[in-house]
Design a protein around this motif. Structure first.
Motif, PDB file in Angstrom:
ATOM      1  N   TRP A   1      37.328  31.204  66.886  1.00  0.00           N
ATOM      2  CA  TRP A   1      35.869  31.204  66.991  1.00  0.00           C
ATOM      3  C   TRP A   1      35.212  30.525  65.795  1.00  0.00           C
ATOM      4  O   TRP A   1      34.105  30.012  65.909  1.00  0.00           O
ATOM      5  N   ILE A   2      35.882  30.555  64.646  1.00  0.00           N
ATOM      6  CA  ILE A   2      35.426  29.850  63.454  1.00  0.00           C
ATOM      7  C   ILE A   2      36.643  29.221  62.787  1.00  0.00           C
ATOM      8  O   ILE A   2      37.789  29.605  63.074  1.00  0.00           O
ATOM      9  N   SER A   3      36.402  28.291  61.894  1.00  0.00           N
ATOM     10  CA  SER A   3      37.511  27.689  61.151  1.00  0.00           C
ATOM     11  C   SER A   3      37.912  28.594  59.986  1.00  0.00           C
ATOM     12  O   SER A   3      37.116  29.415  59.527  1.00  0.00           O
ATOM     13  N   ARG A   4      39.143  28.433  59.531  1.00  0.00           N
ATOM     14  CA  ARG A   4      39.585  29.211  58.374  1.00  0.00           C
ATOM     15  C   ARG A   4      38.723  28.880  57.154  1.00  0.00           C
ATOM     16  O   ARG A   4      38.361  29.770  56.377  1.00  0.00           O
ATOM     17  N   LYS A   5      38.360  27.623  56.997  1.00  0.00           N
ATOM     18  CA  LYS A   5      37.543  27.220  55.861  1.00  0.00           C
ATOM     19  C   LYS A   5      36.197  27.923  55.863  1.00  0.00           C
ATOM     20  O   LYS A   5      35.749  28.430  54.824  1.00  0.00           O
ATOM     21  N   SER A   6      35.537  27.975  57.013  1.00  0.00           N
ATOM     22  CA  SER A   6      34.223  28.611  57.071  1.00  0.00           C
ATOM     23  C   SER A   6      34.341  30.122  56.895  1.00  0.00           C
ATOM     24  O   SER A   6      33.472  30.756  56.275  1.00  0.00           O
ATOM     25  N   GLY A   7      35.419  30.713  57.418  1.00  0.00           N
ATOM     26  CA  GLY A   7      35.629  32.141  57.232  1.00  0.00           C
ATOM     27  C   GLY A   7      35.865  32.499  55.781  1.00  0.00           C
ATOM     28  O   GLY A   7      35.310  33.474  55.262  1.00  0.00           O
ATOM     29  N   GLU A   8      36.676  31.703  55.104  1.00  0.00           N
ATOM     30  CA  GLU A   8      36.954  31.956  53.696  1.00  0.00           C
ATOM     31  C   GLU A   8      35.710  31.755  52.848  1.00  0.00           C
ATOM     32  O   GLU A   8      35.443  32.527  51.923  1.00  0.00           O
ATOM     33  N   GLU A   9      34.935  30.746  53.158  1.00  0.00           N
ATOM     34  CA  GLU A   9      33.691  30.507  52.429  1.00  0.00           C
ATOM     35  C   GLU A   9      32.738  31.687  52.584  1.00  0.00           C
ATOM     36  O   GLU A   9      32.120  32.124  51.614  1.00  0.00           O
ATOM     37  N   ARG A  10      32.628  32.229  53.798  1.00  0.00           N
ATOM     38  CA  ARG A  10      31.760  33.390  54.026  1.00  0.00           C
ATOM     39  C   ARG A  10      32.253  34.575  53.212  1.00  0.00           C
ATOM     40  O   ARG A  10      31.456  35.300  52.603  1.00  0.00           O
ATOM     41  N   ALA A  11      33.566  34.802  53.188  1.00  0.00           N
ATOM     42  CA  ALA A  11      34.122  35.927  52.442  1.00  0.00           C
ATOM     43  C   ALA A  11      33.865  35.788  50.945  1.00  0.00           C
ATOM     44  O   ALA A  11      33.417  36.737  50.283  1.00  0.00           O
ATOM     45  N   VAL A  12      34.122  34.615  50.392  1.00  0.00           N
ATOM     46  CA  VAL A  12      33.957  34.390  48.955  1.00  0.00           C
ATOM     47  C   VAL A  12      32.501  34.566  48.548  1.00  0.00           C
ATOM     48  O   VAL A  12      32.186  35.274  47.568  1.00  0.00           O
ATOM     49  N   LYS A  13      31.600  33.945  49.264  1.00  0.00           N
ATOM     50  CA  LYS A  13      30.183  34.021  48.891  1.00  0.00           C
ATOM     51  C   LYS A  13      29.633  35.442  49.059  1.00  0.00           C
ATOM     52  O   LYS A  13      28.787  35.883  48.281  1.00  0.00           O
ATOM     53  N   THR A  14      30.115  36.153  50.085  1.00  0.00           N
ATOM     54  CA  THR A  14      29.678  37.538  50.270  1.00  0.00           C
ATOM     55  C   THR A  14      30.140  38.405  49.111  1.00  0.00           C
ATOM     56  O   THR A  14      29.362  39.195  48.554  1.00  0.00           O
ATOM     57  N   LEU A  15      31.392  38.275  48.724  1.00  0.00           N
ATOM     58  CA  LEU A  15      31.908  39.084  47.625  1.00  0.00           C
ATOM     59  C   LEU A  15      31.227  38.729  46.303  1.00  0.00           C
ATOM     60  O   LEU A  15      31.010  39.602  45.451  1.00  0.00           O
ATOM     61  N   LYS A  16      30.856  37.482  46.115  1.00  0.00           N
ATOM     62  CA  LYS A  16      30.108  37.102  44.915  1.00  0.00           C
ATOM     63  C   LYS A  16      28.743  37.780  44.893  1.00  0.00           C
ATOM     64  O   LYS A  16      28.255  38.194  43.822  1.00  0.00           O
ATOM     65  N   SER A  17      28.110  37.891  46.064  1.00  0.00           N
ATOM     66  CA  SER A  17      26.835  38.611  46.137  1.00  0.00           C
ATOM     67  C   SER A  17      27.009  40.054  45.694  1.00  0.00           C
ATOM     68  O   SER A  17      26.190  40.598  44.945  1.00  0.00           O
ATOM     69  N   PHE A  18      28.084  40.693  46.145  1.00  0.00           N
ATOM     70  CA  PHE A  18      28.317  42.093  45.792  1.00  0.00           C
ATOM     71  C   PHE A  18      28.716  42.243  44.330  1.00  0.00           C
ATOM     72  O   PHE A  18      28.369  43.240  43.683  1.00  0.00           O
ATOM     73  N   LEU A  19      29.401  41.280  43.807  1.00  0.00           N
ATOM     74  CA  LEU A  19      29.789  41.358  42.403  1.00  0.00           C
ATOM     75  C   LEU A  19      28.599  41.187  41.478  1.00  0.00           C
ATOM     76  O   LEU A  19      28.473  41.890  40.466  1.00  0.00           O
ATOM     77  N   ASN A  20      27.679  40.300  41.850  1.00  0.00           N
ATOM     78  CA  ASN A  20      26.627  39.905  40.922  1.00  0.00           C
ATOM     79  C   ASN A  20      25.230  40.417  41.248  1.00  0.00           C
ATOM     80  O   ASN A  20      24.410  40.565  40.326  1.00  0.00           O
ATOM     81  N   ASN A  21      24.941  40.685  42.518  1.00  0.00           N
ATOM     82  CA  ASN A  21      23.547  40.916  42.888  1.00  0.00           C
ATOM     83  C   ASN A  21      23.268  42.231  43.617  1.00  0.00           C
ATOM     84  O   ASN A  21      22.183  42.798  43.438  1.00  0.00           O
ATOM     85  N   VAL A  22      24.165  42.680  44.472  1.00  0.00           N
ATOM     86  CA  VAL A  22      23.870  43.868  45.274  1.00  0.00           C
ATOM     87  C   VAL A  22      23.810  45.098  44.372  1.00  0.00           C
ATOM     88  O   VAL A  22      24.687  45.321  43.533  1.00  0.00           O
ATOM     89  N   GLU A  23      22.771  45.896  44.573  1.00  0.00           N
ATOM     90  CA  GLU A  23      22.512  47.034  43.699  1.00  0.00           C
ATOM     91  C   GLU A  23      23.641  48.054  43.772  1.00  0.00           C
ATOM     92  O   GLU A  23      24.090  48.439  44.857  1.00  0.00           O
TER      93      GLU A  23
END
Length: 399
Positions: free
Chosen positions: A62-84
């Protein structure tokens, strides 16, 4: 339409919710809506299910591995740096744009655990930067901070205004909390925490169940979405997978018997669990056995498809007939994201939304039923292996 075709359509539609209803903002990238009506609020639990869904999307094409990995990395960066967060535990409901607290929400131990399980699955699947980010986020969680030392249990919740309250002092959906806590590489909890909560037993239609307070099905499902309990038992010999089979059967039998009182309930329309209702969201819908001598559960005729679908790994034959019924006989339940959250024929009502955690348990359990992928990824994690070992779980060959 054949059962497998309906499952494929529902799983893909559920995946689309997590993929499409996700923030792409700089600070809140990857935050996923709690539900389709509250447009600007995400829940960290919804994100946990969404992260777990990424490997499914890749493997299903349904999605490419590249797009899935990009979503995972950017989401985890949000949680590491920004999510309260506080002491590594995240706020339950958050603004999708900035990652800040919404609704005067609590800092949640169970919802942080659900998020962490999603991060763990993504880390196991993608490796590399995803794994490194997860390791940092997981290592930051100060698990002992959330423990009531006097009662030897996790507190139920924490908010800035009232501090800690309540306690996870009986069985429910929280087993993942003990596994993650025991496995923490930086701030582990004592294994005795897992053995301190009450294991209340009750019977319905000759089915003995270690029951949750309201008998709501999600409490027998959520930890099982990730941890494969089919071949493991704890040191007391408890088989949690068998327990969820019995709870699912009790729920089905109860709904079948209540058909005389509610038009929505019968042997092909069942699965009482937390969901939307004509009177708003209810967390206490359930079936016996329940607390207070089988009176703690609530029922009004509302049935959510996720209740049965979340038990597809426990009672597949019964779920097959139920899913066919929903799809063939209640077409009003279908939406862009698959089945809507719930319906109630006695109130002439169908939900106008889908809810992230309900789509999540649906998607993960369908995939476990079809391929076992989420179980395999989770059980392959050294964290999970270590956590289960510390808690005294053993495999079938060791019994």
């Amino acid at each position: 339409m054949k059962f497998e075709e309906i499952l494929d359509l529902e799983e893909r539609s559920s995946f689309d919710f997590f993929w499409k209803e996700s923030s792409l903002s700089d600070r809140g990238y990857g935050l996923i809506r709690d539900n389709t009506k509250d447009r600007n609020v995400a829940s960290i639990a919804s994100v946990g299910f969404g992260l777990s869904a990424l490997p499914v999307g890749v493997e299903r094409g349904w999605i490419s591995r590249k797009s899935g990995e990009e979503r995972a990395v950017k989401t985890l960066k949000s949680f590491l740096n920004n999510v309260e967060q506080k002491e590594g535990f995240f706020v339950h409901f958050i603004d999708m744009i900035e990652g800040r607290r919404a609704y005067r929400s609590e800092v949640s131990v169970i919802d942080t655990a659900l998020f962490l399980m999603g991060g763990l699955v993504a880390a196991e699947y993608f490796g590399g930067e995803t794994s490194e980010l997860f390791r940092t986020i997981y290592g930051r969680v100060n698990f002992p901070w959330y423990v009531n030392g006097e009662r030897n249990c996790f507190y139920m919740g924490y908010s800035y205004e009232r501090g800690f309250w309540g306690g996870w002092d009986r069985y429910a959906e929280q087993i993942i909390m003990y596994v993650l806590g025991a496995a923490s590489p930086t701030c582990p909890t004592d294994p005795s925490l897992y053995y301190s909560f009450a294991r209340d037993r009750g019977t319905y239609e000759e089915l003995e169940v270690i029951h949750t307070y309201t008998g709501s099905l999600f409490t027998y499902q959520f930890s099982h979405a990730w941890i494969d309990f089919r071949k493991i038992r704890d040191r007391d010999g408890i088989d949690w997978f068998e327990n969820s089979i019995r709870a699912s059967l009790a729920n089905w039998k109860y709904c079948s018997s209540e058909g005389k009182n509610y038009r929505t309930l019968h042997e092909r329309s069942w699965g009482l669990t937390a969901c939307d209702s004509p009177d708003g969201y209810r967390g206490d819908f359930g079936a016996p056995p329940s607390a207070k001598s089988n009176t703690a559960h609530r029922i009004d005729g509302t049935v959510p498809p996720c209740g049965a679908l979340g038990s597809i790994v426990f009672v597949p034959g019964i779920v097959e007939e139920t899913v066919k019924h929903y799809f063939e006989n209640v077409p009003e339940l279908w939406s862009e994201y698959g089945f809507l959250d719930a319906y109630n024929l006695d109130r002439n009502w169908i939900s106008d939304r889908v809810i992230g955690i309900d789509k999540g348990i649906t998607l993960l359990m369908i995939e476990n039923y079809r391929s076992g992928m989420i179980w395999e990824l989770t059980m392959g994690s050294e964290y999970i292996k270590n956590g289960l070992e510390r808690l005294g779980f053993s495999r079938r060959e060791e019994w």
